[in-house]
Design a protein around this motif. Structure first.
Motif, PDB file in Angstrom:
ATOM      1  N   GLY A   1       0.831  -1.179   0.000  1.00  0.00           N
ATOM      2  CA  GLY A   1       0.000   0.000   0.000  1.00  0.00           C
ATOM      3  C   GLY A   1       0.877   1.244   0.000  1.00  0.00           C
ATOM      4  N   ALA A   2       0.384   2.317  -0.601  1.00  0.00           N
ATOM      5  CA  ALA A   2       1.164   3.539  -0.734  1.00  0.00           C
ATOM      6  C   ALA A   2       0.598   4.627   0.166  1.00  0.00           C
ATOM      7  CB  ALA A   2       1.159   4.009  -2.187  1.00  0.00           C
ATOM      8  N   HIS A   3       1.475   5.335   0.867  1.00  0.00           N
ATOM      9  CA  HIS A   3       1.081   6.501   1.659  1.00  0.00           C
ATOM     10  C   HIS A   3       0.852   7.670   0.709  1.00  0.00           C
ATOM     11  CE1 HIS A   3       1.271   9.640   4.790  1.00  0.00           C
ATOM     12  NE2 HIS A   3       2.014  10.293   3.903  1.00  0.00           N
ATOM     13  N   LEU A   4      -0.266   8.373   0.870  1.00  0.00           N
ATOM     14  CA  LEU A   4      -0.618   9.490  -0.010  1.00  0.00           C
ATOM     15  C   LEU A   4      -0.914  10.720   0.827  1.00  0.00           C
ATOM     16  CD1 LEU A   4      -1.496  10.559  -2.904  1.00  0.00           C
ATOM     17  CD2 LEU A   4      -3.811   9.841  -2.250  1.00  0.00           C
TER      18      LEU A   4
ATOM     19  N   VAL B   1       3.587  10.510  -2.654  1.00  0.00           N
ATOM     20  CA  VAL B   1       3.253   9.105  -2.445  1.00  0.00           C
ATOM     21  C   VAL B   1       4.518   8.375  -2.015  1.00  0.00           C
ATOM     22  CG1 VAL B   1       2.318   7.003  -3.472  1.00  0.00           C
ATOM     23  CG2 VAL B   1       1.496   9.240  -4.250  1.00  0.00           C
ATOM     24  N   LEU B   2       4.453   7.647  -0.910  1.00  0.00           N
ATOM     25  CA  LEU B   2       5.574   6.859  -0.418  1.00  0.00           C
ATOM     26  C   LEU B   2       5.147   5.400  -0.345  1.00  0.00           C
ATOM     27  CD1 LEU B   2       6.743   9.119   2.561  1.00  0.00           C
ATOM     28  CD2 LEU B   2       7.389   9.265   0.157  1.00  0.00           C
ATOM     29  N   ALA B   3       6.037   4.513  -0.794  1.00  0.00           N
ATOM     30  CA  ALA B   3       5.687   3.097  -0.832  1.00  0.00           C
ATOM     31  C   ALA B   3       6.916   2.250  -0.578  1.00  0.00           C
ATOM     32  CB  ALA B   3       5.076   2.738  -2.190  1.00  0.00           C
ATOM     33  N   PRO B   4       6.741   1.018  -0.072  1.00  0.00           N
ATOM     34  CA  PRO B   4       7.874   0.108   0.081  1.00  0.00           C
ATOM     35  C   PRO B   4       8.470  -0.260  -1.272  1.00  0.00           C
ATOM     36  CG  PRO B   4       5.951  -0.662   1.315  1.00  0.00           C
ATOM     37  CD  PRO B   4       5.484   0.440   0.418  1.00  0.00           C
ATOM     38  N   ASP B   5       9.604  -0.955  -1.228  1.00  0.00           N
ATOM     39  CA  ASP B   5      10.247  -1.416  -2.457  1.00  0.00           C
ATOM     40  C   ASP B   5       9.237  -2.200  -3.283  1.00  0.00           C
ATOM     41  OD1 ASP B   5      11.945  -2.230  -4.427  1.00  0.00           O
ATOM     42  OD2 ASP B   5      13.088  -3.614  -3.192  1.00  0.00           O
ATOM     43  N   LEU B   6       9.016  -1.743  -4.509  1.00  0.00           N
ATOM     44  CA  LEU B   6       7.958  -2.299  -5.344  1.00  0.00           C
ATOM     45  C   LEU B   6       8.522  -2.829  -6.649  1.00  0.00           C
ATOM     46  CD1 LEU B   6       5.373   0.538  -4.746  1.00  0.00           C
ATOM     47  CD2 LEU B   6       5.181  -1.801  -3.918  1.00  0.00           C
ATOM     48  N   PRO B   7       7.823  -3.758  -7.280  1.00  0.00           N
ATOM     49  CA  PRO B   7       8.273  -4.252  -8.586  1.00  0.00           C
ATOM     50  C   PRO B   7       8.118  -3.188  -9.655  1.00  0.00           C
ATOM     51  CG  PRO B   7       6.112  -5.140  -8.053  1.00  0.00           C
ATOM     52  CD  PRO B   7       6.584  -4.417  -6.828  1.00  0.00           C
ATOM     53  N   ALA B   8       8.581  -3.496 -10.856  1.00  0.00           N
ATOM     54  CA  ALA B   8       8.492  -2.542 -11.963  1.00  0.00           C
ATOM     55  C   ALA B   8       7.042  -2.146 -12.182  1.00  0.00           C
ATOM     56  CB  ALA B   8       9.060  -3.166 -13.232  1.00  0.00           C
ATOM     57  N   PRO B   9       6.760  -0.844 -12.289  1.00  0.00           N
ATOM     58  CA  PRO B   9       5.382  -0.391 -12.476  1.00  0.00           C
ATOM     59  C   PRO B   9       4.901  -0.651 -13.885  1.00  0.00           C
ATOM     60  CG  PRO B   9       6.846   1.475 -12.602  1.00  0.00           C
ATOM     61  CD  PRO B   9       7.710   0.279 -12.260  1.00  0.00           C
ATOM     62  N   ARG B  10       3.598  -0.554 -14.081  1.00  0.00           N
ATOM     63  CA  ARG B  10       3.029  -0.689 -15.410  1.00  0.00           C
ATOM     64  C   ARG B  10       2.602   0.685 -15.899  1.00  0.00           C
ATOM     65  NH1 ARG B  10      -2.369  -2.893 -13.109  1.00  0.00           N
ATOM     66  NH2 ARG B  10      -3.777  -1.112 -13.345  1.00  0.00           N
ATOM     67  N   ALA B  11       2.687   0.909 -17.178  1.00  0.00           N
ATOM     68  CA  ALA B  11       2.251   2.183 -17.752  1.00  0.00           C
ATOM     69  C   ALA B  11       0.782   2.091 -18.106  1.00  0.00           C
ATOM     70  CB  ALA B  11       3.076   2.520 -18.985  1.00  0.00           C
ATOM     71  N   GLY B  12       0.090   3.217 -17.992  1.00  0.00           N
ATOM     72  CA  GLY B  12      -1.313   3.256 -18.329  1.00  0.00           C
ATOM     73  C   GLY B  12      -1.720   4.683 -18.622  1.00  0.00           C
ATOM     74  N   GLY B  13      -3.008   4.919 -18.872  1.00  0.00           N
ATOM     75  CA  GLY B  13      -3.463   6.268 -19.176  1.00  0.00           C
ATOM     76  C   GLY B  13      -2.774   6.784 -20.424  1.00  0.00           C
ATOM     77  N   ASP B  14      -2.173   7.978 -20.324  1.00  0.00           N
ATOM     78  CA  ASP B  14      -1.466   8.535 -21.468  1.00  0.00           C
ATOM     79  C   ASP B  14       0.038   8.316 -21.362  1.00  0.00           C
ATOM     80  OD1 ASP B  14      -0.811  10.239 -19.449  1.00  0.00           O
ATOM     81  OD2 ASP B  14      -1.374  12.083 -20.493  1.00  0.00           O
TER      82      ASP B  14
ATOM     83  N   SER C   1       6.982   9.496  11.900  1.00  0.00           N
ATOM     84  CA  SER C   1       7.278   8.082  11.652  1.00  0.00           C
ATOM     85  C   SER C   1       7.124   7.718  10.181  1.00  0.00           C
ATOM     86  CB  SER C   1       6.348   7.207  12.494  1.00  0.00           C
ATOM     87  OG  SER C   1       4.983   7.481  12.185  1.00  0.00           O
ATOM     88  N   LEU C   2       7.153   8.698   9.298  1.00  0.00           N
ATOM     89  CA  LEU C   2       6.862   8.468   7.887  1.00  0.00           C
ATOM     90  C   LEU C   2       7.866   7.532   7.216  1.00  0.00           C
ATOM     91  CD1 LEU C   2       4.729   9.372   5.838  1.00  0.00           C
ATOM     92  CD2 LEU C   2       6.288  11.171   5.104  1.00  0.00           C
ATOM     93  N   ALA C   3       9.068   7.424   7.753  1.00  0.00           N
ATOM     94  CA  ALA C   3      10.065   6.543   7.144  1.00  0.00           C
ATOM     95  C   ALA C   3       9.587   5.099   7.088  1.00  0.00           C
ATOM     96  CB  ALA C   3      11.388   6.628   7.901  1.00  0.00           C
ATOM     97  N   THR C   4       8.721   4.710   8.014  1.00  0.00           N
ATOM     98  CA  THR C   4       8.225   3.338   8.010  1.00  0.00           C
ATOM     99  C   THR C   4       7.325   3.062   6.811  1.00  0.00           C
ATOM    100  OG1 THR C   4       6.374   3.946   9.455  1.00  0.00           O
ATOM    101  CG2 THR C   4       8.380   3.167  10.522  1.00  0.00           C
ATOM    102  N   ALA C   5       6.840   4.116   6.130  1.00  0.00           N
ATOM    103  CA  ALA C   5       6.035   3.911   4.925  1.00  0.00           C
ATOM    104  C   ALA C   5       6.857   3.313   3.794  1.00  0.00           C
ATOM    105  CB  ALA C   5       5.414   5.235   4.467  1.00  0.00           C
TER     106      ALA C   5
END
Length: 252
Positions: free
Chosen positions: A83-86, A110-123, A174-178
């Motif tokens: 999940g991503a912090h917004l 937006v802050l998130a843990p180590d995530l896999p390669a994102p997908r492109a969408g929209g424009d 404590s935002l670093a934990t995000a």
């Protein structure tokens, strides 16, 4: 005099997203290659226009999902993975920031843990994680031999502001934990601080500070050997939102 909407020039509202994560011990931001004019082919931050039936947070969450496949963290589900912090960052309204028309952008961090390669969408025709130093380098950004060019619109300024927000906010919150998974070690948390601040921290001093700050970390009772060596104690984020004393950023 009755209110006449036609007496005012029309303008649009967009949301732009500064999506940060830590990958391979580096602070990285999400960049998308624009698939449509203006700035077609240039790298930019993900984002888009706010629809008439949604508020700003809903628009930001929708754009994040459409252009990257990421979802916003739901506080009601504390163990939710990936999940991503917004949070709202700032508003940008230079009359010439968008060549199409007058566009005001409400940027979100937006802050998130180590995530896999994102997908492109929209424009967006392509999406990737890139170190913030590369995206913000003077002259612009390019990859794999492509021409170097500045980020589209005023996205370099928005990105710089988002990075500084993250760097300053992890000092007193404590935002670093995000940036961490639900369960993490002190060593993994230290590497988050090192990546975000761009400095090396003394492991023993860091361990003493974070474990001695009330409400910052809570032991889970488990251990892990994923870092190699002896088993390391696992923690989860505590209930504290403000750190007292704060984790002061070392002077570089």
């Amino acid at each position: 005099m009755p209110y006449d909407p036609s007496a005012f020039p029309p303008f649009a509202v967009t949301v732009d997203l500064v999506v940060l994560t830590v990958r391979r011990h580096s602070l990285c931001a999400l960049a998308v290659r624009r698939g449509e004019p203006p700035f077609q082919g240039r790298w930019a931050l993900p984002g888009g226009f706010v629809r008439a039936d949604e508020d700003l947070a809903q628009a930001a969450a929708r754009e994040l999902a459409e252009e990257t496949g990421l979802r916003v963290h739901d506080p009601a589900v504390p163990t939710q993975d990936h999940g991503a912090h917004l949070e709202q960052l700032a508003t940008y309204g230079d009359p010439k920031r968008d060549p199409r028309m007058r566009v005001v952008s409400v940027a979100h961090l937006v802050l998130a843990p180590d995530l896999p390669a994102p997908r492109a969408g929209g424009d967006a025709s392509n999406a990737r994680w890139a170190p913030v130093e590369e995206l913000l380098q003077q002259g612009g950004y390019g990859r794999d031999g492509e021409p170097v060019a500045p980020l589209a619109f005023d996205h370099a300024q928005i990105l710089a502001d988002g990075v500084e927000r993250a760097r300053s906010k992890i000092e007193y919150s404590s935002l670093a934990t995000a940036f961490c998974p639900p369960e993490f070690t002190v060593g993994e948390l230290r590497r988050v601080y090192e990546a975000v601040w761009g400095v090396a921290l003394d492991p023993r001093n860091f361990h003493r500070k974070v474990t001695g700050t009330p409400g910052f970390l809570v032991p889970t009772g488990g251990t892990t050997t994923r870092q190699g060596g002896r088993p390391a104690q696992l923690f989860r984020a505590g209930g504290a939102t403000l750190l007292n004393p704060p984790m002061l950023r070392p002077e570089v």
